[in-house]
Design an enzyme around this catalytic site. Structure first.
Site, PDB file in Angstrom:
ATOM      1  N   HIS A  14       0.873  -1.193   0.000  1.00 17.49           N
ATOM      2  CA  HIS A  14       0.000   0.000   0.000  1.00 17.49           C
ATOM      3  C   HIS A  14       0.903   1.233   0.000  1.00 17.49           C
ATOM      4  O   HIS A  14       1.493   1.577   1.014  1.00 17.49           O
ATOM      5  CB  HIS A  14      -0.885   0.014   1.246  1.00 17.49           C
ATOM      6  N   HIS A  16       1.473   5.406  -1.573  1.00 15.30           N
ATOM      7  CA  HIS A  16       1.115   6.604  -2.336  1.00 15.30           C
ATOM      8  C   HIS A  16       2.396   7.221  -2.881  1.00 15.30           C
ATOM      9  O   HIS A  16       3.251   7.652  -2.100  1.00 15.30           O
ATOM     10  CB  HIS A  16       0.418   7.634  -1.442  1.00 15.30           C
ATOM     11  N   LEU A  17       2.501   7.282  -4.207  1.00 11.73           N
ATOM     12  CA  LEU A  17       3.675   7.940  -4.803  1.00 11.73           C
ATOM     13  C   LEU A  17       3.330   9.310  -5.364  1.00 11.73           C
ATOM     14  O   LEU A  17       4.224  10.046  -5.776  1.00 11.73           O
ATOM     15  CB  LEU A  17       4.261   7.065  -5.921  1.00 11.73           C
ATOM     16  N   ARG A  18       2.025   9.638  -5.408  1.00 13.82           N
ATOM     17  CA  ARG A  18       1.562  10.934  -5.933  1.00 13.82           C
ATOM     18  C   ARG A  18       1.952  11.099  -7.398  1.00 13.82           C
ATOM     19  O   ARG A  18       2.186  10.142  -8.109  1.00 13.82           O
ATOM     20  CB  ARG A  18       2.107  12.120  -5.102  1.00 13.82           C
ATOM     21  N   ASN A  41      -5.343   7.453  -5.805  1.00 16.93           N
ATOM     22  CA  ASN A  41      -6.110   8.654  -5.421  1.00 16.93           C
ATOM     23  C   ASN A  41      -5.390   9.934  -5.818  1.00 16.93           C
ATOM     24  O   ASN A  41      -5.108  10.800  -5.008  1.00 16.93           O
ATOM     25  CB  ASN A  41      -6.452   8.650  -3.925  1.00 16.93           C
ATOM     26  N   LYS A 100      -9.219  -0.270  -5.863  1.00 17.70           N
ATOM     27  CA  LYS A 100      -9.296   0.343  -4.535  1.00 17.70           C
ATOM     28  C   LYS A 100     -10.684   0.900  -4.282  1.00 17.70           C
ATOM     29  O   LYS A 100     -11.199   1.678  -5.096  1.00 17.70           O
ATOM     30  CB  LYS A 100      -8.261   1.472  -4.460  1.00 17.70           C
ATOM     31  N   HIS A 137     -10.314   0.949   1.862  1.00 17.06           N
ATOM     32  CA  HIS A 137     -10.174   1.903   2.965  1.00 17.06           C
ATOM     33  C   HIS A 137     -11.400   1.696   3.848  1.00 17.06           C
ATOM     34  O   HIS A 137     -12.503   2.125   3.493  1.00 17.06           O
ATOM     35  CB  HIS A 137     -10.099   3.352   2.455  1.00 17.06           C
ATOM     36  N   HIS A 175      -4.475  -0.735   6.080  1.00 16.61           N
ATOM     37  CA  HIS A 175      -4.040   0.067   7.238  1.00 16.61           C
ATOM     38  C   HIS A 175      -4.914  -0.179   8.470  1.00 16.61           C
ATOM     39  O   HIS A 175      -5.569   0.734   8.986  1.00 16.61           O
ATOM     40  CB  HIS A 175      -3.940   1.558   6.906  1.00 16.61           C
ATOM     41  N   LEU A 219      -5.069   8.754   8.361  1.00 15.57           N
ATOM     42  CA  LEU A 219      -6.356   8.060   8.407  1.00 15.57           C
ATOM     43  C   LEU A 219      -6.169   6.612   7.992  1.00 15.57           C
ATOM     44  O   LEU A 219      -5.458   6.364   7.019  1.00 15.57           O
ATOM     45  CB  LEU A 219      -7.373   8.747   7.495  1.00 15.57           C
ATOM     46  N   ASP A 247       1.345   2.526   3.501  1.00 14.39           N
ATOM     47  CA  ASP A 247       0.488   3.712   3.401  1.00 14.39           C
ATOM     48  C   ASP A 247       1.329   4.981   3.526  1.00 14.39           C
ATOM     49  O   ASP A 247       0.867   5.994   4.064  1.00 14.39           O
ATOM     50  CB  ASP A 247      -0.650   3.713   4.420  1.00 14.39           C
ATOM     51  N   HIS A 251       2.845  14.485   1.900  1.00 13.60           N
ATOM     52  CA  HIS A 251       2.223  15.785   1.635  1.00 13.60           C
ATOM     53  C   HIS A 251       3.295  16.821   1.923  1.00 13.60           C
ATOM     54  O   HIS A 251       4.129  16.624   2.812  1.00 13.60           O
ATOM     55  CB  HIS A 251       1.059  16.055   2.591  1.00 13.60           C
ATOM     56  N   ALA A 263      -4.139  14.384   5.980  1.00 18.53           N
ATOM     57  CA  ALA A 263      -3.819  13.115   6.645  1.00 18.53           C
ATOM     58  C   ALA A 263      -2.743  12.384   5.860  1.00 18.53           C
ATOM     59  O   ALA A 263      -2.811  12.291   4.636  1.00 18.53           O
ATOM     60  CB  ALA A 263      -5.070  12.240   6.718  1.00 18.53           C
TER      61      ALA A 263
HETATM   62  O1  DOR Z   1      -3.335   9.021   6.047  1.00 16.72           O
HETATM   63  C1  DOR Z   1      -3.769   8.793   4.932  1.00 16.72           C
HETATM   64  N1  DOR Z   1      -3.291   9.425   3.837  1.00 16.72           N
HETATM   65  N2  DOR Z   1      -4.758   7.933   4.801  1.00 16.72           N
HETATM   66  C2  DOR Z   1      -5.396   7.751   3.638  1.00 16.72           C
HETATM   67  O2  DOR Z   1      -6.312   6.984   3.587  1.00 16.72           O
HETATM   68  C3  DOR Z   1      -5.012   8.524   2.452  1.00 16.72           C
HETATM   69  C4  DOR Z   1      -3.648   8.997   2.539  1.00 16.72           C
HETATM   70  C5  DOR Z   1      -3.349  10.066   1.500  1.00 16.72           C
HETATM   71  O3  DOR Z   1      -3.620   9.829   0.313  1.00 16.72           O
HETATM   72  O4  DOR Z   1      -2.815  11.097   1.869  1.00 16.72           O
HETATM   73 ZN    ZN Z   2      -3.452   5.029   1.684  1.00 19.13          ZN
END
Ligand code: DOR
Ligand code: ZN
Length: 351
Positions: A14, A16-18, A41, A100, A137, A175, A219, A247, A251, A263
């Protein structure tokens, strides 16, 4: 006390690489891992085969630009919406490993997520036929439900009926943050759960006591100490239904530290070292490989990675922010010195 540990190269189930400047800056931060399940996302979300393929290409380009010789396989996911059809699943079956499910408005960039999970049943049935895994999620978005209860309520209200409607679908509840979720995964056929490094090392006191710490806000929100202890017991125990998904969710600091902070904990470059520290602290260093390298691949039906990584103990790793063209991204601080590091890792250059 051992100072060196060699394990099969791990995977991150899991991540996130953005996109854009952040992707360029963080892509090499995941290279301790051979493969990663990539979250969809983005803005706009990754909702069809063309978007999946294009995103995969951007990830590989960012990895290659930062580390030309690196081997890394992004395992792509589709973002499910109320508009996703069984035909969408047919189209993405060749390029996606999973899809997802974000309940609409549950978390970052989930506004296009699913409002009516029951209506998604034909899509989920097609996923089961095609061998795609469903990543969830697991939080209700009902504002009547307290933020600390949203995972537990989701289990009974949404997940148990979903499990019963599509019994052949492989489901990963992501998560995990509560003892209730651990118990649910343990007791349910065809299910697995991922656990992050941050949920294993902090609880809500680390977020809220003695001052608010926005970099510990994620989250599902971190819960009670008892919940964290249940997560640690599951991660270090013998049930193969639990495995690692970071996860890691970068940011920029302005987005984390503003009046409505985002989050997400950015953990990927230090995740393996944090896990080694924790597993050692509870006398379970011998269980680390199963958690990060074996059990997830087995659930997903992937071959185990052929190579290894070696962790060594040394001076504390400096946690300076990662510089991106959009601003600094602060690394997660687990509250203890990070003294393990992966030998030759491109994830933390110069540290
Ligand atoms: O903490 C989190 N950040 N939980 C998530 O479900 C999404 C993620 C995000 O994409 O920033
Ligand atoms: Zn996530």
């Amino acid at each position: 006390m051992t100072d060196t540990l060699t394990i099969r190269r791990p995977d991150d189930f899991h991540l996130h690489l953005r996109d854009g400047a952040i992707l360029d800056a963080v892509a090499t931060g995941s290279l301790d891992f051979a493969r990663a399940i990539i979250m969809p996302n983005l803005v706009p979300p990754v909702v069809n085969a063309a978007m999946v393929s294009a995103y995969r290409d951007r990830i590989l380009a960012a990895v290659t630009a930062g580390a030309p010789d690196a081997l890394f396989e992004p395992l792509m996911t589709l973002y499910l919406t109320d508009e996703t059809t069984p035909e969408t699943i047919d189209e993405v079956a060749g390029v996606c490993t999973a899809a997802k499910l974000y309940p609409a408005h549950a978390t970052t960039n989930s506004a296009s997520g699913v409002n009516d999970v029951a209506a998604l049943t034909p899509v989920l049935e097609r996923m089961a036929e095609r061998g795609l895994v469903l990543c969830i999620h697991g939080e209700v978005t009902d504002h009547e439900v307290d933020i600390f209860d949203r995972e537990a309520v989701f289990l009974e209200r949404v997940l148990a009926p979903l499990r019963a409607r599509v019994p052949d679908l492989k489901i990963v509840l992501e998560h995990l943050s509560t003892r209730a979720a651990i118990d649910f995964v343990r007791g349910t056929e065809g299910m697995a759960g991922t656990i992050t490094a941050h949920h294993l090392v902090i609880d809500r006191n680390d977020l809220l006591a003695g001052g608010i710490r926005p970099h510990n806000y994620c989250l599902p929100i971190v819960k009670r100490r008892e919940d964290r202890e249940a997560l640690v017991a599951a991660a270090t125990g013998d049930d193969p239904s639990f495995f690692f998904g970071s996860d890691s969710a970068p940011h920029t600091d302005p987005r984390k530290l503003g009046p409505c902070g985002a989050a997400g904990c950015f953990t990927a470059p230090v995740a393996l070292a944090i896990l080694a520290h924790l597993f050692e602290a509870v006398g379970a260093l011998d269980k680390l490989e199963a958690f990060v390298s074996d059990q997830g691949a087995a659930f997903y039906g992937l071959a185990p990675n052929p190579d290894t990584v070696t962790l060594t103990r040394g001076a504390p790793v400096p946690l300076d922010p990662i510089v991106t063209a959009d601003g600094p991204v602060t690394l997660f601080n687990p509250g203890f010195d990070i003294t393990w590091r992966v030998e030759g890792s491109p994830a933390l250059p110069g540290r």
